[in-house]
Design a protein around this motif. Structure first.
Motif, short mmCIF file in Angstrom:
data_model
loop_
_atom_site.label_atom_id
_atom_site.label_comp_id
_atom_site.label_asym_id
_atom_site.label_seq_id
_atom_site.Cartn_x
_atom_site.Cartn_y
_atom_site.Cartn_z
N UNK A 52 0.80 -1.22 0.00
CA UNK A 52 0.00 0.00 0.00
C UNK A 52 0.83 1.27 0.00
N UNK A 53 1.94 1.28 0.72
CA UNK A 53 2.73 2.49 0.79
C UNK A 53 3.22 2.91 -0.59
N UNK A 54 3.65 1.93 -1.40
CA UNK A 54 4.09 2.24 -2.76
C UNK A 54 2.97 2.81 -3.58
N UNK A 55 1.78 2.21 -3.47
CA UNK A 55 0.62 2.69 -4.23
C UNK A 55 0.22 4.08 -3.77
N UNK A 57 2.09 6.41 -2.55
CA UNK A 57 3.04 7.39 -3.08
C UNK A 57 2.76 7.68 -4.56
N UNK A 58 2.52 6.62 -5.32
CA UNK A 58 2.34 6.77 -6.77
C UNK A 58 0.99 7.37 -7.13
N UNK A 59 -0.08 6.90 -6.49
CA UNK A 59 -1.44 7.32 -6.87
C UNK A 59 -1.86 8.63 -6.22
N UNK A 60 -1.51 8.80 -4.94
CA UNK A 60 -2.04 9.94 -4.19
C UNK A 60 -0.98 10.99 -3.85
N UNK A 61 0.28 10.70 -4.14
CA UNK A 61 1.33 11.68 -3.91
C UNK A 61 1.73 11.86 -2.47
N UNK A 62 1.42 10.88 -1.60
CA UNK A 62 1.85 10.97 -0.21
C UNK A 62 3.38 10.88 -0.17
N UNK A 88 5.22 2.59 18.81
CA UNK A 88 5.70 3.55 17.82
C UNK A 88 5.92 2.93 16.45
N UNK A 89 6.33 1.66 16.39
CA UNK A 89 6.63 1.05 15.10
C UNK A 89 5.44 0.48 14.36
N UNK A 90 4.26 0.63 14.92
CA UNK A 90 3.08 0.00 14.32
C UNK A 90 2.60 0.75 13.07
N UNK A 91 2.78 2.08 13.06
CA UNK A 91 2.30 2.89 11.94
C UNK A 91 3.42 3.74 11.37
N UNK A 92 3.23 4.13 10.12
CA UNK A 92 4.19 4.99 9.43
C UNK A 92 3.51 6.30 9.08
N UNK A 93 4.12 7.41 9.45
CA UNK A 93 3.54 8.72 9.22
C UNK A 93 3.96 9.27 7.86
N UNK A 94 2.97 9.71 7.07
CA UNK A 94 3.25 10.30 5.77
C UNK A 94 2.47 11.61 5.64
N UNK A 95 2.87 12.40 4.66
CA UNK A 95 2.31 13.74 4.47
C UNK A 95 1.54 13.80 3.15
N UNK A 96 0.34 14.41 3.20
CA UNK A 96 -0.44 14.69 2.00
C UNK A 96 -0.40 16.19 1.76
N UNK A 97 -0.04 16.61 0.56
CA UNK A 97 -0.01 18.04 0.24
C UNK A 97 -1.43 18.58 0.20
N UNK A 155 -15.36 1.36 -9.14
CA UNK A 155 -15.80 2.70 -9.54
C UNK A 155 -14.61 3.53 -9.98
N UNK A 156 -13.53 3.47 -9.23
CA UNK A 156 -12.34 4.23 -9.59
C UNK A 156 -11.71 3.69 -10.87
N UNK A 157 -11.78 2.37 -11.06
CA UNK A 157 -11.24 1.78 -12.29
C UNK A 157 -12.03 2.24 -13.51
N UNK A 158 -13.36 2.29 -13.39
CA UNK A 158 -14.19 2.75 -14.52
C UNK A 158 -13.95 4.22 -14.78
N UNK A 159 -13.82 5.02 -13.72
CA UNK A 159 -13.56 6.44 -13.91
C UNK A 159 -12.22 6.65 -14.60
#
Length: 281
Positions: A52-55, A57-62, A88-97, A155-159
């Motif tokens: 998911x993290x790779x996706x 970054x690529x799809x949503x720009x996190x 602390x190691x359970x989750x990874x913090x990312x930023x959305x613009x 729905x997202x695939x059709x869009x």
């Protein structure tokens, strides 16, 4: 249960896409043809969750926090994790613009906050915002978000398909003009007619799907209210309310098509109203 019930329109919208495909394939390949679209749907859900993290970054720009954002987030995130009893190691913090304070609730191990929140909020308000985002991942609160993400995959695939279906036509038209021969224009015309027919056929399930996904957004609004309630129970309600009110006063109000279509107030305003009522004596 209320949030899950609100996902029914999204399920109907997704079935408006997957169902006709399964029916058509069943006519060509009985039984197995009807199963294939649902297998692909489940496989897409697994794919969207596993790496998911790779996706994201690529799809949503996190992205990862900058050095300055990491410095500002370290203490508030440590306090928020301690309040919630999460390692602390359970989750990874990312930023959305984003210029707003509210980040999208995501599934998996990723916790997202906006660049606005990371750069402007003081530590106590940052802690409240982080606790809100973490609350989406704890217990049954994660179920509606997880369900919405996977129900809307078709729905997202059709869009995605509808936004790109005319590209071959434009390319063929450019080639026909370059060749400047009757054959090129005939091929371009035939391709245009074929794509137009496909587009018209897809518009009916697409319309049902988009309306279903829009109505199901009420479920995601419900999860925001539940996360706010969890933050208030932790004793951080005033800090979260202060963060929301500061964003509203400075004009950082995000309003999507659904809220404008239904003529309801932006989510951040409704969240602040509920928190005020909750903190009222």
């Amino acid at each position: 249960m209320v949030a899950l019930t609100a996902l029914v329109p999204a399920a109907v919208g997704a079935m408006a896409i997957v169902g006709p495909v399964a029916f058509g394939l069943d006519l060509v390949w009985p039984v197995w043809g009807a199963v294939i679209p649902f297998v692909v749907w489940v496989a897409g859900a697994v794919l969207a969750t596993w790496p998911q993290e790779t996706i994201q970054r690529a799809w949503y720009g996190y992205r990862d926090p900058t050095a300055e954002e990491h410095r500002r987030l370290t203490e508030p995130s440590r306090h928020a994790l301690r309040r919630l009893g999460v390692t602390a190691g359970r989750y990874r913090l990312m930023i959305a613009e984003s210029d707003g304070p509210n980040a999208p609730a995501v599934t998996g191990r990723t916790v997202v906050i906006t660049s606005y929140a990371a750069k402007t909020l003081p530590p106590d308000r940052m802690e409240a915002v982080l606790a809100h985002e973490l609350s989406h991942h704890i217990g049954l609160a994660a179920v509606p978000v997880f369900s919405y993400t996977h129900l809307t995959l078709p729905i997202r695939a059709l869009w995605w398909l509808l936004t790109r279906i005319w590209r071959p036509v434009r390319r063929m038209w450019a080639i026909a003009r370059r060749w400047h021969t009757p054959f090129g224009f005939i091929v371009s015309f035939v391709l245009t007619v074929a794509v137009a027919l496909i587009f018209v056929v897809l518009m009916i399930p697409a319309g049902i799907a988009v309306v279903g996904a829009a109505l199901a957004r009420l479920s995601t609004d419900r999860t925001e209210f539940l996360a706010d309630a969890a933050v208030a129970d932790l004793g951080l309600g005033p800090q979260l309310l202060a963060a929301l009110e500061a964003a509203i006063e400075s004009g950082h109000i995000e309003s999507d098509r659904v809220t404008r279509l239904l003529s309801i107030q932006p989510l951040i305003v409704r969240r602040a109203q509920r928190l005020r009522k909750r903190s009222a004596p």
